[in-house]
Design a protein around this motif. Structure first.
Motif, PDB file in Angstrom:
ATOM      1  N   THR A 276      17.274  16.031  17.207  1.00 31.24           N
ATOM      2  CA  THR A 276      18.705  16.070  16.203  1.00 31.24           C
ATOM      3  C   THR A 276      19.057  17.568  16.135  1.00 31.24           C
ATOM      4  OG1 THR A 276      17.919  14.099  15.204  1.00 31.24           O
ATOM      5  CG2 THR A 276      19.618  15.174  14.078  1.00 31.24           C
TER       6      THR A 276
ATOM      7  N   PRO B  54      12.503   4.404  15.157  1.00 31.99           N
ATOM      8  CA  PRO B  54      13.045   5.348  15.939  1.00 31.99           C
ATOM      9  C   PRO B  54      13.985   4.762  16.872  1.00 31.99           C
ATOM     10  CG  PRO B  54      10.642   5.437  15.930  1.00 31.99           C
ATOM     11  CD  PRO B  54      10.983   4.346  14.952  1.00 31.99           C
TER      12      PRO B  54
ATOM     13  N   GLU C 155       6.402  11.433  15.530  1.00 33.15           N
ATOM     14  CA  GLU C 155       7.491  10.975  15.881  1.00 33.15           C
ATOM     15  C   GLU C 155       8.738  11.260  15.162  1.00 33.15           C
ATOM     16  OE1 GLU C 155       9.733   8.352  18.516  1.00 33.15           O
ATOM     17  OE2 GLU C 155       7.406   8.375  18.565  1.00 33.15           O
ATOM     18  N   TYR C 156       8.411  11.736  14.006  1.00 33.76           N
ATOM     19  CA  TYR C 156       9.651  12.508  13.177  1.00 33.76           C
ATOM     20  C   TYR C 156       9.990  13.565  13.629  1.00 33.76           C
ATOM     21  CZ  TYR C 156      11.991  14.919   9.783  1.00 33.76           C
ATOM     22  OH  TYR C 156      13.229  15.648   9.139  1.00 33.76           O
TER      23      TYR C 156
ATOM     24  N   TRP D  40      17.010  12.665   8.323  1.00 36.44           N
ATOM     25  CA  TRP D  40      16.344  11.196   7.959  1.00 36.44           C
ATOM     26  C   TRP D  40      15.987  11.498   6.576  1.00 36.44           C
ATOM     27  CZ3 TRP D  40      16.941   7.646  11.109  1.00 36.44           C
ATOM     28  CH2 TRP D  40      16.501   6.586  10.999  1.00 36.44           C
TER      29      TRP D  40
ATOM     30  N   TYR E 136      16.269   8.129  23.214  1.00 38.72           N
ATOM     31  CA  TYR E 136      16.605   9.242  22.560  1.00 38.72           C
ATOM     32  C   TYR E 136      17.751   9.980  22.980  1.00 38.72           C
ATOM     33  CZ  TYR E 136      12.797   9.730  19.300  1.00 38.72           C
ATOM     34  OH  TYR E 136      11.890   9.438  18.170  1.00 38.72           O
TER      35      TYR E 136
ATOM     36  N   MET F  33      19.165   4.023  11.503  1.00 36.67           N
ATOM     37  CA  MET F  33      19.186   3.853  12.728  1.00 36.67           C
ATOM     38  C   MET F  33      20.223   2.723  13.099  1.00 36.67           C
ATOM     39  SD  MET F  33      18.324   5.037  15.750  1.00 36.67           S
ATOM     40  CE  MET F  33      17.240   6.185  14.991  1.00 36.67           C
TER      41      MET F  33
ATOM     42  N   LEU G  75      12.092  13.215  16.493  1.00 35.06           N
ATOM     43  CA  LEU G  75      13.513  12.991  16.093  1.00 35.06           C
ATOM     44  C   LEU G  75      14.270  14.308  15.616  1.00 35.06           C
ATOM     45  CD1 LEU G  75      15.415  10.441  15.224  1.00 35.06           C
ATOM     46  CD2 LEU G  75      14.746  10.932  13.044  1.00 35.06           C
ATOM     47  N   TYR G  76      13.517  15.045  14.662  1.00 36.24           N
ATOM     48  CA  TYR G  76      13.942  16.156  14.124  1.00 36.24           C
ATOM     49  C   TYR G  76      14.472  17.404  15.316  1.00 36.24           C
ATOM     50  CZ  TYR G  76      14.841  20.521  12.017  1.00 36.24           C
ATOM     51  OH  TYR G  76      15.389  21.567  11.286  1.00 36.24           O
TER      52      TYR G  76
ATOM     53  N   TRP H 252      20.626   8.502  21.146  1.00 36.29           N
ATOM     54  CA  TRP H 252      20.577   9.252  19.668  1.00 36.29           C
ATOM     55  C   TRP H 252      21.213  10.550  19.902  1.00 36.29           C
ATOM     56  CZ3 TRP H 252      20.060   8.271  14.858  1.00 36.29           C
ATOM     57  CH2 TRP H 252      19.832   9.188  13.907  1.00 36.29           C
TER      58      TRP H 252
ATOM     59  N   TRP I  67      10.066   5.042   7.332  1.00 30.43           N
ATOM     60  CA  TRP I  67      10.071   5.575   8.612  1.00 30.43           C
ATOM     61  C   TRP I  67       8.784   4.806   9.310  1.00 30.43           C
ATOM     62  CZ3 TRP I  67      12.614   7.417  12.638  1.00 30.43           C
ATOM     63  CH2 TRP I  67      12.172   8.166  13.619  1.00 30.43           C
TER      64      TRP I  67
END
Length: 504
Positions: free
Chosen positions: A182, A123, A174-175, A158, A127, A103, A178-179, A130, A167
């Motif tokens: 992304t 994170p 939370e992952y 990641w 977002y 990050m 993010l996935y 991001w 992480w």
């Protein structure tokens, strides 16, 4: 001794999954001359297709910046360094296997970092920003390198999010968020771009199941599964310089590959490609096992059989120009690299170089050897004698009978073991100099050359070449048998016995 009788014709082709990808330290290291010098040698002798490393979005690469103009803060995306880095890779016929992380500090929701170079592992605090960053980065790659090229680049989200070090809180949900953000951003640029994850380390394969279940339930795009694999046990001793661990049997890694492949097959995405984006013996960048012939002999079976289960497995890493645990303090510091500092090849470098000399047609394979035929009819084999026990001895003999057409063959054998192509041993004999002078470096390079033996051998009456191989402890050997035509008789009056000290 019962001979191994090799088949006259192979039933399958040798897969090159072992050379699909190679790992690297953080991408910013590609701005160093020695790094690129090592990579050029690696590509000349082995020739990987992809390269994967951390830190694409970390601050040393400098992509994400914010500028204050009056009272307004505006985002500025700076591609100066990443263009230079990726240009260097592509010039060496390497495509990036992109890992989205870590990050940028200005986008981070916290200050938790990892490694000497402080990769932020929290994170994003926003977002949307991001997502915008991912979108702009992918669009820039397409503008610079072309859509058809970038379609060939896998995008991985990641690195090892199942670990609290990589992480924050190892927060699975939370992952997944993010996935999803992304992957969605990538696919909105172009649906044909490849995206995958979860890039976990071993020991947490429930993440694979949950990740694929999440993607199926929420209709999140996923084009491949990624995981890491290491085979070292808990540390026995940790010092400021070294991290000592025992290894489990090397079949454990193959079992890891097979088990995760099974989980993928049982999922809603049963045919997804499966990439091991990191593997090695130890997961520590200061474990001296990486510098030893054992590391090469241990991994030989992985190179031989790993492609049966995975679409690629990426050795971590190509070079000891690497800074996770600070700037290296000695040429042999237990680094992951195939190549030590000062461009000194380690034994595992030669393992990969030997495999690169194998042919396309696989004639025979077992737990200690692989035998192939090249397009020109030459036979190439790699054999190894991995020994986990301490002490001397442990030699192994193998008798081979190889069916051939030609009457005469030239045999070339190159070997690595505890006494040959083992610069780590020579460095210890020098007194382990931390910063060796140029003469010592030259000696270490000389000590890194495999033992070479040659011979002329004839086909026997039964149509086979007979080879008796003796393998020393932790030896890895490459044998190449090429057809030859003896032209000695074309030299009129030749008589080597007339040379002092020699016989005919």
């Amino acid at each position: 001794m019962k001979p191994i009788i090799v088949a006259a014709k192979g039933k399958e082709q040798l897969k090159e999954n072992w050379k699909y990808c190679i790992g690297t330290g953080r991408l910013g290291l590609a701005l160093q001359k020695e790094y690129l010098d090592h990579l050029k040698i690696i590509q000349e002798k082995i020739g990987f297709k992809y390269i994967r490393g951390h830190g694409l979005l970390s601050d040393d690469v400098g992509i994400y910046r914010e500028m204050k103009i009056g009272d307004e803060v505006k985002v500025f995306y700076n591609f100066t360094y990443i263009d230079r880095i990726f240009d260097s890779f592509l010039d060496l016929n390497l495509r990036p296997f992109i890992e989205f992380g870590f990050m940028p500090e200005l986008l981070a929701s916290g200050d938790q970092t990892i490694f000497y170079w402080k990769g932020n592992v929290t994170p994003p605090k926003d977002y949307q920003k991001w997502s915008d960053l991912v979108t702009v980065v992918v669009k820039h790659f397409i503008e610079r390198y072309g859509l058809e090229e970038v379609k060939k680049w896998p995008f991985e989200v990641w690195n090892e999010p199942n670990l609290v070090n990589f992480w924050k809180d190892a927060n699975k949900q939370e992952y997944f968020k993010l996935y999803k953000v992304t992957a969605t951003a990538i696919k909105e640029v172009n649906q044909d771009l490849q995206v995958g994850g979860p890039a976990i380390c071993g020991g947490a394969d429930e993440w694979i199941v949950d990740f694929l279940g999440f993607c199926h339930k929420d209709k999140v795009p996923v084009d491949f599964v990624s995981r890491h694999a290491y085979t070292s046990q808990s540390p026995k001793k940790v010092t400021p310089d070294y991290y000592y661990q025992d290894l489990v049997d090397n079949t454990d890694m193959l079992h890891q590959f097979e088990a995760v492949r099974g989980l993928i097959k049982e999922s809603a995405f049963s045919n997804l490609p499966f990439h091991i984006t990191e593997y090695n013996t130890s997961y520590s960048p200061i474990n001296p096992v990486h510098d030893t012939p054992l590391n090469a002999a241990y991994l030989a079976r992985i190179l031989s059989e790993g492609g049966d289960y995975v679409d690629s497995f990426s050795y971590w890493t190509f070079s000891d120009v690497f800074e996770e645990a600070d700037v290296p303090k000695a040429p042999f510091h237990g680094g992951f690299g195939l190549m030590a500092l000062h461009a000194i090849p380690k034994p595992t470098f030669h393992l990969f170089a030997f495999f690169n000399r194998l042919g396309e047609e696989m004639l025979y394979r077992d737990a200690q050897m692989i035998i192939t035929r090249k397009e020109n009819g030459a036979i190439a084999l790699v054999a190894w004698n991995e020994v986990m026990e301490k002490g001397e001895g442990f030699e192994k003999e193998i008798l081979l009978k190889i069916p051939v057409n030609n009457d005469q063959y030239f045999l070339k054998r190159q070997s690595v073991d505890d006494n040959y192509a083992n610069p780590w041993k020579v460095w210890k004999e020098m007194g382990r100099p931390r910063f060796p002078d140029k003469q010592s470096v030259e000696t270490l390079r000389e000590a890194s050359i495999p033992k070479l033996t040659t011979a002329k051998i004839n086909k026997e009456e039964d149509g086979y070449l007979k080879l008796l191989l003796t393998l020393s402890k932790n030896e890895v050997t490459l044998i190449e048998l090429s057809e030859m035509k003896d032209e000695t008789e074309t030299y009129e009056g030749i008589d080597d016995s007339l040379i002092t000290s020699y016989s005919s």
